[in-house]
Every structure is written in structure tokens, then in C-alpha cells.
Design an enzyme around this catalytic site. Structure first.
Site, PDB file in Angstrom:
ATOM      1  CG  HIS A   1      -4.484   4.607  -0.217  1.00 35.02           C
ATOM      2  ND1 HIS A   1      -3.531   3.613  -0.334  1.00 35.02           N
ATOM      3  CD2 HIS A   1      -4.786   4.988  -1.487  1.00 35.02           C
ATOM      4  CE1 HIS A   1      -3.273   3.424  -1.630  1.00 35.02           C
ATOM      5  NE2 HIS A   1      -4.021   4.226  -2.331  1.00 35.02           N
TER       6      HIS A   1
ATOM      7  CG  ASP B   1      -1.842   1.174   1.249  1.00 32.51           C
ATOM      8  OD1 ASP B   1      -1.435   2.276   0.858  1.00 32.51           O
ATOM      9  OD2 ASP B   1      -3.008   0.978   1.638  1.00 32.51           O
ATOM     10  CG  HIS B   2       1.047   4.575  -2.947  1.00 32.52           C
ATOM     11  ND1 HIS B   2      -0.228   4.290  -3.304  1.00 32.52           N
ATOM     12  CD2 HIS B   2       1.125   5.931  -2.935  1.00 32.52           C
ATOM     13  CE1 HIS B   2      -0.900   5.416  -3.504  1.00 32.52           C
ATOM     14  NE2 HIS B   2      -0.088   6.435  -3.286  1.00 32.52           N
TER      15      HIS B   2
END
Ligand code: BG6
Length: 513
Positions: free
Chosen positions: A261, A198-199
Site C-alpha cells: 500500500h 492491491d486494494h
């Protein structure tokens, strides 16, 4: 301003250990993610001396290319996407480690060929048989690629070498499909081999939530329902769908941003202190919070969630088209480009403290932040300032584009009478630490090379995230929206999002830039 004893800068010698010797296999090597994020991140790692000298990359994609073509392409990529990357002598050394193999991911015959190639690269670069596979592909390939790798013995860990796989988002499109993908992966790989990326967890300011909370003694004692009135988490974007209409029109903002996010931001803000910073200790606490989010009944979905879709509007003096006019979007699309929700967490720390979330496209500013609003002072002594005029204390964790932390409190306005005003105390990352070259993927790639899963999602966390949004997905599907588009581009979303807080006597904090 207080100074750090030593300010780390981009030129500071390596802090942290080098990655293990390994080969990174990128599935989807000709695509956008590889060009924009993966190649610049690897180069930043090389420049910070965090890559092993025994490191190589094998790119795999359908586009026919030779090794040389691939090397030329990545040179173009860094020039285009890596602001201050200079292709110098270090570049030649770096790029000579890149190889390419063209093939169709669905073709069983591709995998024995990849295996043979990897054997050669492993020998030439002494990478000790350590391979990690990056799934920079459409999600429908994630499961099948990993199954085929396993069928060819490429996930097998023996003789002291490791095999890992990094899976991009979206991880499923609802709870059921996420469970199915987990089962598919776990059939052929063990959980410690699976790195669900998950960036948001690659962002410094997101990682700093843990440092801020748990490396300081003064915040944790007041980080609870006794002192905190509510929490707001906003991920505002100015962009529309940026040419991703065919993906986005099926996904929508809820799927695209919330189970991943926004759940990361909630869990890091709300979790209990872990017993150590070992990966599972941290992830156990994150998972507990996600499980403690109160499931919503249909009635609650109706009263506690808001959806919106942007219409046309004005941005920096320019008219922009409505969502329904974007390329690859249905002209009568009912897909949401804005979501707001009120969530409650059922545990002793957070009972009755609402967490308000919102995210949307074509809002007036790009700004991600977490506002912790504290309870008001019980009464105010100063006659000339009524309680209503004073803002309660707010601590704001600025995630992007501003990176920092600010605390809002009351202070005496200078002058002969006692008057109070609201002021801000600010910490800005850049002021202390300077600008580091970073795409946000460096830390995550490096963690995979050293086998640290702390910043990757475990199967149970992904499923818990989907469990929160699934009732909303179901009800929204059953009751399609009738008023879309319901907010103008360049505004803060539909009025119902403001009403969600106003009903509770609160309001969103908007940062205009
Ligand atoms: C992606 C979403 O995961 O995150 C995009 O698919 C979104 O729709 C993006 O724009 C936001 O990321 P960032 O890092 O710009 O906040």
C-alpha cells in the site's frame, strides 16, 4: 462554490463499458473477503449495469454447500456488508448466476471436476470460455492452485477466449519468496494474465492522485525538488489486529503495509508523467520510481527507520489491552505494529527531498493522507509575523476517511494591522459527487473483466517494493527490539517517530479525526 456541469450520482446510467462475458471462479468462496468485499462489489457492478448479461460465478471452498445454500449465504452477506444494497427483483436475476463446488484446493482430483463444472456453466450462460480465478485464499495456496489449473488446461488461452488470475496480498513475505511466487506463476501463465491486486489502487482518492497531477496544468511544474521541501505519507489506523493475530504476529506492520500500500502511494505521488494511460506506460513509470528509492545500508536502517508496538491505552474513554494480550499473539511478541521511515529517491526530480512514511495500529485516528510540504517563502515582508510563525504551504491529499484535497496558505487576518494567519482551501469529494456505493473492489474486478491491468501490480513492481523493505526486515530480525511495547494505544506512536522528523527540523501533520 464552483459547480460541476453535471454531477454524476449513484443513479447515473452506466459510464464505461460492460465487462466481457465471463465466469468468475472464487477460490475461498466461503471466507471473509468474499462475504465482505467480493459479493457486495459484484452486486454494485450489476446495479451500475457494468456486468455482462453473460456473467456467472463459481464459488469453490472446503465447506460443503449446495448452490442454493451458497445463494442464501450471499444474500446474508450483502445484507450484512453492503450498506444500501436492497435485495429486490434485480437480486434474483443476479443470484441465479451463482454456483458452488466444495473441495480441497490441494487435491489434484478437484480440478478436472472444476473444469467439467465450468464447461456446463459456460454453455448455460454463453460466457465464451472466458474465466478468471480469484485467489481469496491463504497465500500458501496461490501458487499451487494456479499450477493445478494450468495442468488441467484451465489457464490456456485459445480460440479467442481469455483466462486470468487475480492474486491477493500478501504477495510473498520477503524479496526471495515474492520472486519465487512470481516464478511459479510465470511458469504457467503470461504476465498479461496475472492481476496482482492491491486494494489501495481501488480507492477513488488513490486513483485521483493521477488525475490531480496529470489532468491539471498548474501542479506539475512545481512538483519537484525546487519547490517541494518534503513529503509525508501516513496510514493511521485506530483498530488493533481485529482477530487476525495469527497472521499479523508473523507479518508485522512493515510487511503488512509498506511493500504494497505505501509503495503504491509513493509511486503515484513521485512518478514521472507516463506517455499514455496504457497499463504498461503507467506501470513503467511507477516501477522506475520504486527502483530509484535509495537502498538503505545497515547504518541507515538504524537512523532512518522506527518500529513500535502498542501497549495498553485509552480509546474513546475505554481502556484497551496491549498488543501482546490480543488473541493468537505471543505474550512476549516482538512484532511491530507501527513503522516510520525516511526514504530518499535518487533521481533528478526528487534528489534530497525526503519522503517520510508511517503506518500504525491503535493510533488516535483513522486517517490516510499525503502531505506535500512546499518550501517556505524566501522572506516575509510583514513585520508583525515572524517567518517561524508562518506555516509553509502544504497540499494535503486526503485518502480516507475524509476524501478530498486541501491547500494550506497564508492569508491576512482581518483587522487594522497587517497580521498573517494560516488558512485552508478545501475540496471534498462528497460535496461535489455525492456518495457512491463502493467497497473499493468494483473498479478492480471490472478492470479484470475488460483486461485493463493499469491498477494491478506487475512482477517487477512487487519485487522492487520488497527490495526497499528487505534491508529493514533483515536488520530488525538481527537486532530484535528491546523496548516493546513502546507506545500507548491512542497515541501517535513511539517518540522516535517524532524525533525522526525533528532531527531534520520538521514535524508530522496529525489529523485527529
Ligand atoms: C490490509 C492490511 O491490507 O489493509 C490490514 O492487511 C490493514 O492490516 C488494511 O488494516 C488497511 O486497509 P484500509 O483500506 O482500511 O486502509
Amino acid at each position: 462554490m464552483a459547480q460541476l456541469a453535471e454531477k454524476p450520482t449513484a443513479a447515473t446510467p452506466r459510464i464505461g463499458k460492460q465487462g466481457d462475458p465471463c465466469v468468475m471462479v472464487i477460490f475461498g468462496a466461503a471466507g471473509d473477503l468474499t462475504a465482505r468485499m467480493l459479493i457486495p462489489s459484484l452486486y454494485n457492478l450489476a446495479r451500475a449495469d457494468l456486468l455482462s448479461k453473460e456473467f456467472a460465478v463459481l464459488g469453490v471452498a472446503r465447506t460443503p454447500m449446495s448452490d442454493e445454500d451458497f445463494r442464501k449465504k450471499i444474500l446474508q452477506d450483502v445484507k450484512e456488508y453492503c450498506g444500501d444494497c436492497v435485495a429486490d427483483a434485480a437480486w434474483d436475476h443476479f443470484s441465479q448466476r451463482f454456483y458452488y463446488f466444495a473441495g480441497d484446493f490441494n487435491d489434484d482430483k478437484l480440478y478436472p471436476q472444476i473444469k467439467a463444472h465450468l464447461g456446463g456453466i459456460d454453455r448455460d450462460h454463453s460466457t465464451h470460455g472466458n474465466f478468471f480465478y480469484y485467489m481469496a485464499t491463504a497465500p500458501s495456496f496461490f501458487g499451487p492452485i494456479v499450477e493445478k489449473l494450468a495442468a488441467n488446461g484451465l489457464m490456456e488461452q485459445s480460440n479467442g477466449h481469455w483466462r486470468r488470475v487475480i492474486v491477493e496480498k500478501p504477495f510473498g513475505h520477503d524479496l526471495e519468496s515474492a520472486k519465487t511466487l512470481n516464478q511459479q506463476l510465470l511458469k504457467v501463465a503470461a504476465e498479461p494474465q496475472i492481476y496482482r491486486i492491491d486494494h489501495y489502487l481501488g480507492k477513488e482518492t488513490v486513483q485521483n492522485i493521477l488525475a490531480f497531477r496529470f489532468a491539471n496544468g498548474i501542479f506539475e511544474p512545481i512538483w519537484n525538488r525546487r519547490y517541494i521541501d518534503h513529503v509525508q505519507i501516513s496510514v493511521a489506523e485506530t483498530v488493533g489486529v481485529e482477530g487476525r493475530g495469527s497472521y499479523f504476529d508473523h507479518a508485522g506492520s512493515l510487511r503488512d503495509m509498506v511493500p504494497n500500500h505505501l509503495m503504491q502511494l509513493i509511486s503515484l505521488t513521485a512518478m514521472e508523467p507516463p506517455i499514455s494511460f496504457e497499463a504498461n506506460a503507467v506501470r513503467d513509470e511507477q516501477a522506475k520510481i520504486l527502483h530509484a528509492i535509495q537502498p538503505m545500508s545497515d547504518e541507515e536502517v538504524l537512523s532512518r527507520s522506527v518500529r513500535g508496538q502498542y501497549g495498553e491505552g485509552t480509546f474513546a474513554g475505554q481502556r484497551v489491552p496491549p498488543y501482546r494480550f490480543e488473541p493468537d499473539v505471543a505474550p512476549d511478541s516482538r512484532t511491530e505494529t507501527f513503522v516510520a521511515m525516511k526514504l530518499l529517491i535518487d533521481n533528478w526530480r526528487w534528489a534530497d527531498v525526503p519522503f517520510y512514511l508511517r503506518t500504525g495500529k491503535r493510533l488516535p485516528a483513522r486517517n490516510t493522507h499525503i502531505v506535500i510540504q512546499f518550501r517556505r517563502a524566501p522572506f516575509v515582508l510583514f513585520r508583525d509575523t515572524s517567518v517561524e510563525h508562518l506555516m509553509p504551504n502544504q497540499l494535503v491529499l486526503h485518502i480516507q476517511p475524509e476524501e478530498g484535497i486541501s491547500l494550506q496558505f497564508a492569508a491576512k487576518v482581518p483587522g487594522p494591522v497587517m497580521r498573517l494567519g494560516t488558512v485552508d482551501m478545501n475540496f471534498e469529494y462528497q460535496q461535489y459527487f455525492g456518495k457512491q456505493p463502493s467497497t473499493g473492489y468494483e473498479r478492480l474486478l471490472h478492470d479484470c473483466m475488460i483486461g485493463d491491468q493499469t491498477l494491478f501490480q506487475r512482477a517487477d513492481m512487487v519485487e522492487a517494493g520488497w527490495s526497499v523493505v528487505n534491508p529493514v526486515l533483515d536488520l530488525w530480525k538481527a537486532l530484535p527490539p528491546r523496548n516493546f511495547p513502546n507506545y500507548d494505544s491512542g497515541t501517535w506512536g513511539p517518540k522516535e517517530a517524532d524525533e525522526l522528523l525533528e532531527r531534520d527540523g520538521r514535524r508530522w501533520r496529525n489529523f485527529e479525526q
